[in-house]
Design a protein around this motif. Structure first.
Motif, PDB file in Angstrom:
ATOM      1  N   GLY A 202     -81.741  23.124  94.148  1.00 42.85           N
ATOM      2  CA  GLY A 202     -80.473  23.827  94.258  1.00 42.85           C
ATOM      3  C   GLY A 202     -79.481  23.171  93.314  1.00 42.85           C
ATOM      4  N   ILE A 203     -78.554  23.940  92.784  1.00 36.33           N
ATOM      5  CA  ILE A 203     -77.574  23.436  91.820  1.00 36.33           C
ATOM      6  C   ILE A 203     -76.194  23.528  92.441  1.00 36.33           C
ATOM      7  CG2 ILE A 203     -76.612  23.738  89.513  1.00 36.33           C
ATOM      8  CD1 ILE A 203     -79.190  25.109  88.684  1.00 36.33           C
ATOM      9  N   SER A 204     -75.381  22.485  92.238  1.00 31.90           N
ATOM     10  CA  SER A 204     -74.064  22.485  92.853  1.00 31.90           C
ATOM     11  C   SER A 204     -73.052  21.748  91.994  1.00 31.90           C
ATOM     12  CB  SER A 204     -74.128  21.813  94.233  1.00 31.90           C
ATOM     13  OG  SER A 204     -72.847  21.752  94.837  1.00 31.90           O
ATOM     14  N   GLY A 209     -67.594  20.576  87.348  1.00 31.74           N
ATOM     15  CA  GLY A 209     -68.946  20.678  87.892  1.00 31.74           C
ATOM     16  C   GLY A 209     -69.351  22.098  88.217  1.00 31.74           C
ATOM     17  N   GLY A 210     -68.380  22.951  88.576  1.00 31.97           N
ATOM     18  CA  GLY A 210     -68.690  24.350  88.826  1.00 31.97           C
ATOM     19  C   GLY A 210     -69.122  25.068  87.569  1.00 31.97           C
ATOM     20  N   ALA A 211     -68.440  24.777  86.461  1.00 27.96           N
ATOM     21  CA  ALA A 211     -68.851  25.348  85.177  1.00 27.96           C
ATOM     22  C   ALA A 211     -70.237  24.852  84.802  1.00 27.96           C
ATOM     23  CB  ALA A 211     -67.835  24.989  84.100  1.00 27.96           C
ATOM     24  N   ALA A 212     -70.487  23.548  85.006  1.00 37.17           N
ATOM     25  CA  ALA A 212     -71.804  22.987  84.708  1.00 37.17           C
ATOM     26  C   ALA A 212     -72.878  23.623  85.579  1.00 37.17           C
ATOM     27  CB  ALA A 212     -71.780  21.478  84.902  1.00 37.17           C
ATOM     28  N   GLY A 236     -64.266  26.730  91.883  1.00 34.13           N
ATOM     29  CA  GLY A 236     -63.177  26.331  90.997  1.00 34.13           C
ATOM     30  C   GLY A 236     -63.536  26.424  89.533  1.00 34.13           C
ATOM     31  N   VAL A 237     -64.232  27.478  89.150  1.00 39.22           N
ATOM     32  CA  VAL A 237     -64.881  27.551  87.838  1.00 39.22           C
ATOM     33  C   VAL A 237     -63.920  28.008  86.733  1.00 39.22           C
ATOM     34  CG1 VAL A 237     -66.743  28.614  86.518  1.00 39.22           C
ATOM     35  CG2 VAL A 237     -67.096  28.038  88.922  1.00 39.22           C
ATOM     36  N   GLN A 359     -70.270  31.670  94.585  1.00 39.41           N
ATOM     37  CA  GLN A 359     -69.066  31.285  93.853  1.00 39.41           C
ATOM     38  C   GLN A 359     -67.873  31.311  94.806  1.00 39.41           C
ATOM     39  OE1 GLN A 359     -68.332  32.986  89.937  1.00 39.41           O
ATOM     40  NE2 GLN A 359     -70.441  33.695  89.807  1.00 39.41           N
ATOM     41  N   TYR A 360     -66.913  30.408  94.587  1.00 43.40           N
ATOM     42  CA  TYR A 360     -65.788  30.311  95.509  1.00 43.40           C
ATOM     43  C   TYR A 360     -64.572  29.674  94.837  1.00 43.40           C
ATOM     44  CZ  TYR A 360     -67.625  25.513  95.868  1.00 43.40           C
ATOM     45  OH  TYR A 360     -68.075  24.252  95.578  1.00 43.40           O
TER      46      TYR A 360
END
Length: 425
Positions: A202-204, A209-212, A236-237, A359-360
């Motif tokens: 899973g990726i988080s 970090g959201g963009a990553a 928060g992307v 996404q959030y």
């Protein structure tokens, strides 16, 4: 605590921190015999890089004192091979944490690939150093604790640019996505380690970090097809850097823009940059390279990009400048935009995503423009990606990271268990 209040109090005492001197690079080797590397070995200059993406070059067993809860675990600093945005091999550092309790939920233990939010560009700011208690200017140890308490391993990348002699390539999408996926690959090569090649991933990540996280999701099928990625969570992307830069310029949070400009220069040194700077601009570059998160925000409080170049260049004027091959800064910035040329696993898109995405953002978000966060979600929905969206957290930027942590852990946990999810596009 609101980030605005935290920033104000921090600014009163912020001071630049010197960047450590470069250390000679050890020879690049494939799988080390043991996790006995020194601190200098882990963060040494890259030198000549050999090996395949994800190859573990060195590791060091450490106590991760900034992960709360006294969770029984094995912790490691790692140094591994990755790939930069131009396709060249590079060296990245990170952290691997594996619970010592047996995994009892069937199959192999899953791994969360984690990219931290913005920590700053100084060498001392590396997430791996902060998790080990060598510097404290980070805020996500509790997020990792939730993953570990659930029994998941964590492979957390520092991101590109925390080895000696380099600068963090802040917000460079391909660099971030590759480093994140390669952290998982390297975690499975730790001598005596227990993570298996078939473990689900899973990726988080949140903010930077959201963009990553979304870049890792977009690149997974083409760059690391052997990884069984089952879901990605991103909050928060800043999906559109031009929209984000416009809002940050002259704001309380202009330090993020300063990090991004220096990070772009680090990734594309052939482009016009240093020669454009006036004396204030030259000092600004030093400030970015020497500070971590709150120091950078304090130094650049209310700063405007126009004040740092000899010709008082605006953002739009900087975007128009071209490098030796005719590529403009604007084109390079646009390459970092998320949600472009994406599609489902069966599509002909450049970036195929065959797993659910969460996404959030916080309802009170004050740093990243709502338009770009909402727009990234809309692009994923339009492309047919199974997307779950939540924007009802009663929080601003920083506190949303913590406020959503339980939802993120549950979302990825459900994916590890193979539970179906229907997005809410």
């Amino acid at each position: 605590m609101r980030l605005r209040t935290l920033l104000t109090s921090t600014a009163l005492a912020a001071a630049a921190v010197a960047v450590p001197a470069a250390v000679a690079a050890p020879p690049a080797v494939a799988a080390p015999a043991g996790c006995t590397a020194s601190e200098a070995d882990i963060y040494a200059a890259a030198g000549g890089v050999s090996g395949n993406p994800g190859d573990l070059l060195a590791c060091r067993e450490v106590k991760l004192s900034n992960i709360p809860g006294d969770i029984p675990m094995k912790g490691y600093k790692v140094r591994y091979v990755s790939t930069d945005a131009k396709g060249a091999k590079n060296v990245v550092t990170g952290t691997v944490a594996v619970p010592t309790a047996a995994w009892t939920k069937g199959g192999s233990r899953p791994t969360v690939a984690f990219n931290p939010g913005t920590l700053g560009s100084g060498q001392q700011c590396a997430f791996s150093k902060q998790l080990a208690g060598q510097f404290v200017d980070m805020y996500e140890g509790g997020n990792l604790a939730l993953f570990l308490k659930a029994g998941y391993a964590v492979a957390a990348t520092d991101g590109v640019g925390y080895v000696a002699g380099q600068v963090h390539t802040y917000m460079i999408g391909a660099n971030a996505g590759h480093a994140l996926l390669d952290a998982v690959r390297s975690s499975r090569q730790i001598p005596g380690g227990t993570l298996k090649p078939d473990g689900k991933v899973g990726i988080s990540g949140y903010s930077e970090g959201g963009a990553a996280s979304l870049w890792g999701a977009q690149l997974a099928s083409s760059y690391a097809p052997e990884l069984d990625v089952v879901g990605a969570a991103a909050g928060g992307v800043p999906g559109d850097l031009k929209l984000t830069a416009k809002q940050l310029n002259g704001s309380l949070f202009a330090g993020f823009l300063a990090d991004a400009l220096v990070g772009l220069n680090a990734a594309y040194p052939e482009m016009p940059f240093n020669e454009l700077m006036n004396d204030q601009g030259k000092q600004a570059i030093k400030d970015v390279k020497g500070n971590c998160l709150f120091g950078t925000l304090a130094v650049f409080l209310g700063a405007k990009v126009e004040n740092y170049s000899k010709q008082k260049l605006t953002l739009d004027q900087l975007y128009a400048l071209k490098g030796p091959d005719g590529t403009s800064w604007g084109e390079i910035v646009d390459r970092q935009k998320l949600g472009v040329d994406i599609g489902t696993a069966s599509s002909g898109a450049k970036y195929k995503i065959g797993f659910p995405v969460f996404q959030y953002r916080g309802w009170l978000e004050e740093i990243i423009p709502h338009e770009t966060e909402d727009g990234t979600r809309a692009a994923y929905c339009k492309a047919g990606i199974n997307t779950t969206w939540k924007n009802t957290y009663p929080t601003e930027h920083l506190s949303t990271d913590w406020g959503a942590a339980g939802d993120v852990t549950n979302f990825l946990g459900d994916r590890f268990e193979g539970k179906p999810v229907k997005g809410n596009c």
